[in-house]
Design a protein around this motif. Structure first.
Motif, PDB file in Angstrom:
ATOM      1  N   MET A 283     -57.708 -77.613  -9.966  1.00 18.14           N
ATOM      2  CA  MET A 283     -57.076 -76.317 -10.248  1.00 18.14           C
ATOM      3  C   MET A 283     -57.638 -75.702 -11.520  1.00 18.14           C
ATOM      4  SD  MET A 283     -55.014 -73.970  -9.427  1.00 18.14           S
ATOM      5  CE  MET A 283     -54.132 -72.597 -10.163  1.00 18.14           C
ATOM      6  N   SER A 284     -57.956 -76.552 -12.547  1.00 14.75           N
ATOM      7  CA  SER A 284     -58.436 -76.009 -13.810  1.00 14.75           C
ATOM      8  C   SER A 284     -59.780 -75.318 -13.652  1.00 14.75           C
ATOM      9  CB  SER A 284     -58.542 -77.129 -14.855  1.00 14.75           C
ATOM     10  OG  SER A 284     -59.440 -78.137 -14.403  1.00 14.75           O
ATOM     11  N   LEU A 285     -60.594 -75.733 -12.635  1.00 13.69           N
ATOM     12  CA  LEU A 285     -61.886 -75.095 -12.411  1.00 13.69           C
ATOM     13  C   LEU A 285     -61.699 -73.671 -11.906  1.00 13.69           C
ATOM     14  CD1 LEU A 285     -64.998 -75.358 -12.267  1.00 13.69           C
ATOM     15  CD2 LEU A 285     -64.713 -76.178  -9.917  1.00 13.69           C
ATOM     16  N   TRP A 286     -60.716 -73.457 -11.041  1.00 13.94           N
ATOM     17  CA  TRP A 286     -60.522 -72.141 -10.426  1.00 13.94           C
ATOM     18  C   TRP A 286     -59.537 -71.274 -11.182  1.00 13.94           C
ATOM     19  CZ3 TRP A 286     -64.250 -71.379  -7.245  1.00 13.94           C
ATOM     20  CH2 TRP A 286     -64.788 -72.454  -6.535  1.00 13.94           C
ATOM     21  N   LEU A 287     -58.814 -71.842 -12.142  1.00 13.96           N
ATOM     22  CA  LEU A 287     -57.797 -71.071 -12.851  1.00 13.96           C
ATOM     23  C   LEU A 287     -58.375 -69.866 -13.590  1.00 13.96           C
ATOM     24  CD1 LEU A 287     -54.880 -70.663 -13.735  1.00 13.96           C
ATOM     25  CD2 LEU A 287     -55.284 -72.285 -15.612  1.00 13.96           C
ATOM     26  N   PRO A 288     -59.450 -70.004 -14.380  1.00 14.90           N
ATOM     27  CA  PRO A 288     -59.973 -68.816 -15.083  1.00 14.90           C
ATOM     28  C   PRO A 288     -60.449 -67.742 -14.124  1.00 14.90           C
ATOM     29  CG  PRO A 288     -61.475 -70.671 -15.319  1.00 14.90           C
ATOM     30  CD  PRO A 288     -60.215 -71.220 -14.733  1.00 14.90           C
ATOM     31  N   TRP A 289     -61.030 -68.149 -13.004  1.00 18.11           N
ATOM     32  CA  TRP A 289     -61.499 -67.173 -12.023  1.00 18.11           C
ATOM     33  C   TRP A 289     -60.330 -66.423 -11.390  1.00 18.11           C
ATOM     34  CZ3 TRP A 289     -60.791 -67.209  -6.590  1.00 18.11           C
ATOM     35  CH2 TRP A 289     -61.519 -66.223  -5.911  1.00 18.11           C
ATOM     36  N   LEU A 290     -59.317 -67.159 -10.958  1.00 19.42           N
ATOM     37  CA  LEU A 290     -58.167 -66.520 -10.311  1.00 19.42           C
ATOM     38  C   LEU A 290     -57.405 -65.630 -11.282  1.00 19.42           C
ATOM     39  CD1 LEU A 290     -56.829 -69.514  -8.165  1.00 19.42           C
ATOM     40  CD2 LEU A 290     -57.885 -67.414  -7.329  1.00 19.42           C
ATOM     41  N   ALA A 291     -57.217 -66.111 -12.512  1.00 24.36           N
ATOM     42  CA  ALA A 291     -56.469 -65.319 -13.498  1.00 24.36           C
ATOM     43  C   ALA A 291     -57.225 -64.038 -13.847  1.00 24.36           C
ATOM     44  CB  ALA A 291     -56.225 -66.155 -14.752  1.00 24.36           C
ATOM     45  N   ALA A 292     -58.547 -64.135 -14.036  1.00 25.21           N
ATOM     46  CA  ALA A 292     -59.339 -62.943 -14.359  1.00 25.21           C
ATOM     47  C   ALA A 292     -59.379 -61.982 -13.175  1.00 25.21           C
ATOM     48  CB  ALA A 292     -60.753 -63.360 -14.758  1.00 25.21           C
ATOM     49  N   LEU A 293     -59.470 -62.511 -11.967  1.00 27.30           N
ATOM     50  CA  LEU A 293     -59.487 -61.660 -10.774  1.00 27.30           C
ATOM     51  C   LEU A 293     -58.175 -60.894 -10.645  1.00 27.30           C
ATOM     52  CD1 LEU A 293     -60.940 -60.849  -8.117  1.00 27.30           C
ATOM     53  CD2 LEU A 293     -59.779 -62.789  -7.031  1.00 27.30           C
ATOM     54  N   ALA A 294     -57.048 -61.597 -10.809  1.00 25.15           N
ATOM     55  CA  ALA A 294     -55.754 -60.938 -10.697  1.00 25.15           C
ATOM     56  C   ALA A 294     -55.572 -59.887 -11.786  1.00 25.15           C
ATOM     57  CB  ALA A 294     -54.638 -61.982 -10.771  1.00 25.15           C
ATOM     58  N   ALA A 295     -55.973 -60.234 -13.015  1.00 30.35           N
ATOM     59  CA  ALA A 295     -55.839 -59.273 -14.110  1.00 30.35           C
ATOM     60  C   ALA A 295     -56.731 -58.054 -13.874  1.00 30.35           C
ATOM     61  CB  ALA A 295     -56.206 -59.947 -15.435  1.00 30.35           C
ATOM     62  N   GLY A 296     -57.939 -58.282 -13.360  1.00 29.22           N
ATOM     63  CA  GLY A 296     -58.852 -57.167 -13.120  1.00 29.22           C
ATOM     64  C   GLY A 296     -58.359 -56.231 -12.040  1.00 29.22           C
ATOM     65  N   ILE A 297     -57.738 -56.770 -10.995  1.00 34.04           N
ATOM     66  CA  ILE A 297     -57.218 -55.932  -9.921  1.00 34.04           C
ATOM     67  C   ILE A 297     -56.160 -54.965 -10.449  1.00 34.04           C
ATOM     68  CG2 ILE A 297     -55.863 -55.999  -7.782  1.00 34.04           C
ATOM     69  CD1 ILE A 297     -57.374 -58.546  -7.042  1.00 34.04           C
ATOM     70  N   VAL A 298     -55.468 -55.367 -11.501  1.00 35.97           N
ATOM     71  CA  VAL A 298     -54.468 -54.487 -12.109  1.00 35.97           C
ATOM     72  C   VAL A 298     -55.095 -53.570 -13.153  1.00 35.97           C
ATOM     73  CG1 VAL A 298     -52.363 -54.426 -13.511  1.00 35.97           C
ATOM     74  CG2 VAL A 298     -52.618 -56.135 -11.697  1.00 35.97           C
TER      75      VAL A 298
END
Length: 624
Positions: free
Chosen positions: A1-16
């Protein structure tokens, strides 16, 4: 999960954040208006770089909260430097800073990253540390500006940087570099949802400098820039597309005497569009090239140091050939002060076959690389030290004998654009002669002691593939792009030698502004066959049915063997559907060359008389 966490968090933040920044930019009037040196055709919101940087920081913060903050302290300098350049980019987007001012700020940001450890360690002696620092400064500033130049078409810069960052992030899994790289991937992925053609928001200099700087620093991973493969594999090969674009723009503008710092529509993406690709297809091609180069670089880095020494030069040669091919084109505006997406194309550089010295230099590199690859393949890229000594000892002889064989067989007398089977036969003879002369020389000088025979057979095969592949590359690219060239679709009648000549002329002669839709021929044995990739669709009595499935606006007769009944049927078809019929023929005509000067003098005399008459009429007093 720690490998994908920065990607998912940045993706979600960027969509907003990206659509929110777009709304703010539109309300404040922060938009890029269409200009003559830009590619977009409608006012588009700026400041997308602010959303990208904020989304990436959100991804890093989420990963820091999950894994702990302390492990990120050494990399805060990179985030501070990137944020600083993002701020400078915001000011530049609003006030147009001078290039020198931006370079100074980039050097300051580079100093922050280098002090934190993002630097090249290729020169390991203490006395050469100044070289490491100098190359590190140059690399960071150069890649930052290369990405800035690459931001010239919707989705291009964001996609290329996202691909490169993904390779770096996955290649350094478990490190903080991976966290930063994957957070950048996530933020750019969100931005591409709104930036891919047709874009509703641009990143601007605030985004291009931020992502260029971040990528340049991450490519100099602190544990991974100490040997030649690590130095070239990830930094150079993974970033080959921005390096290609920057080199292409720099060289062609210097040749034309234009400013490198100014904007323009002479980038690699623009040239691909002018050659017949759509905007999305041009971006997709460059994305694909970035994927291939990055995959090759990371594969060789992970698999074998020796493999990298052989394969990476081939990648560089391939990109170099593409750059030379694209450098042959430049753009001329149709009307001054008016922006046109399709301008005239003219030859600016014809490096490929007018500057033979470049062919010789290219073949020199091919000889060295192919000879090295022959040894590498023979020993599965685990070459013993004694074999490497034999390689070094025999390399000068191999170069000399191969060059002599190429000159003797006339390899440098042909034109790349018109390579034929006769030329390929010439290359086979040249490579075979090169191997024979090399072996004979080694027998006379060293009695061929210790040299494996299979190496020279492999070398001859590789040289033929290399020489033949480089020479035929321009023709292959020409034919691939000619099929996509816009023009009036035509149907060729006659799938014989006349039709073959006609299709070649229609493909290569851009002034005709036509493209081939296919052939028809009354010989049913030819149906389903292809000529230069174009199908024989049917016979002349099937034109009514073919018109329902194949779009053509003109019929070209490329045979003189049609019976009168067939000609009459074609004429009735053309009159019924408004499709003109044209005849294609190749003729040798007698001409009265002695009468030509007299005809020219007669025309010039009439023109002078008309000019004197106009002057006389203009000088007469007007009637009151």
């Amino acid at each position: 999960m720690s490998l994908w966490l920065p990607w998912l968090a940045a993706l979600a933040a960027g969509i907003v954040l990206v659509p929110a920044m777009r709304a703010i930019a539109r309300s404040r009037g922060w938009v890029a208006a269409p200009t003559a040196d830009r590619w977009h055709r409608a006012p588009t919101a700026l400041m997308g770089g602010v959303a990208i940087s904020a989304a990436m920081l959100a991804g890093v913060a989420a990963s820091a909260a999950f894994d702990g903050v302390r492990r990120f302290e050494p990399w805060l300098a990179l985030l501070v430097g990137g944020s600083f350049l993002c701020l400078i980019g915001v000011i530049d987007d609003r006030r147009n800073l001078k290039p020198a001012t931006k370079v100074v700020t980039q050097l300051i940001a580079a100093a922050l990253a280098i002090s934190a450890g993002y630097q090249i360690r290729f020169f390991d002696h203490d006395h050469y540390q100044i070289l490491n620092l100098a190359v590190s400064f140059f690399w960071i500033v150069a890649i930052t500006n290369a990405v800035n130049l690459l931001d010239n078409m919707d989705g291009l810069a964001a996609g290329i940087v996202m691909i490169a960052a993904a390779y770096i992030g996955l290649g350094h899994a478990g490190s903080s570099d991976s966290v930063l790289a994957l957070a950048l991937v996530g933020s750019l992925g969100a931005f591409l949802l709104f930036n891919f053609s047709p874009a509703s928001i641009f990143m601007g200099d605030s985004g291009s400098m931020f992502i260029g700087y971040t990528l340049a620093c991450l490519s100099l991973a602190r544990d991974d820039a100490s040997n030649i493969v690590s130095f070239i594999a990830v930094p150079a090969a993974t970033l080959m597309v921005p390096i290609l674009d920057t080199s292409l723009v720099t060289v062609t503008r210097l040749v034309r005497g234009c400013s490198i710092a100014e904007g323009g529509r002479d980038h690699a993406s623009h040239r691909l569009v002018m050659l017949g690709l759509s905007e999305r297809e041009a971006v997709g091609v460059l994305w694909f090239l970035a994927l291939v180069a990055g995959a090759a670089a990371n594969f060789t880095k992970a698999y074998s140091y020796q493999l990298g020494l052989g394969l990476l030069p081939m990648i560089i040669i391939g990109f170099g050939l593409l750059g030379i091919y694209l450098s042959r084109l430049s753009f001329v505006e149709e009307e001054e002060g008016e922006h046109h997406r399709n301008g005239y194309v003219r030859l600016a550089l014809d490096i490929s076959y007018k500057r033979r010295v470049l062919e010789v230099l290219l073949d020199f590199v091919l000889i060295v690389v192919c000879y090295y690859l022959a040894y590498g393949l023979r020993f599965e890229f685990a070459m013993p030290r004694q074999m490497f000594a034999l390689f070094e000892k025999s390399l000068p002889i191999t170069v000399a004998m191969t060059m002599f064989a190429f000159f003797y067989q006339g390899v440098y007398r042909g034109f790349w654009t018109y390579v034929s089977t006769e030329d390929l036969t010439k290359y086979v003879k040249a490579c075979a002669l090169a191997v024979l002369l090399t072996v004979l020389s080694l027998v006379l000088l060293y009695r061929f002691d210790g040299y494996p025979r299979s190496v020279f057979a492999i070398y001859g095969l590789l040289m033929f593939v290399g020489v033949g592949g480089t020479r035929v590359s321009f023709r292959l690219m020409d034919e691939a792009l000619q099929r996509r060239r816009p023009g009036r679709p035509v149907l060729i009648v006659g799938a014989g030698s006349g039709g073959e000549i006609a299709v070649r002329e229609l493909m290569r002669n851009t002034a005709l502004e036509r493209r081939v839709a296919g052939f028809v021929d009354d010989d049913r044995l030819k149906h389903g066959r292809r000529i230069h990739g174009y199908p024989v669709l049917g016979s002349t009595d099937e034109l009514e049915e073919l018109r329902e499935h194949v779009a053509f606006e003109e019929v070209v007769l490329a045979t003189g063997k049609l019976p009168p009944a067939t000609l009459e049927r074609l004429q009735r078809f053309g009159e019924r559907h408004g499709v003109p019929l044209r005849r294609f023929r190749v003729e040798l005509l007698d001409d009265d060359f002695a009468a030509a000067p007299r005809q020219v003098e007669a025309v010039q005399a009439v023109e002078r008389q008309e000019e004197l008459l106009d002057i006389a009429l203009a000088s007469e007093p007007r009637a009151r």
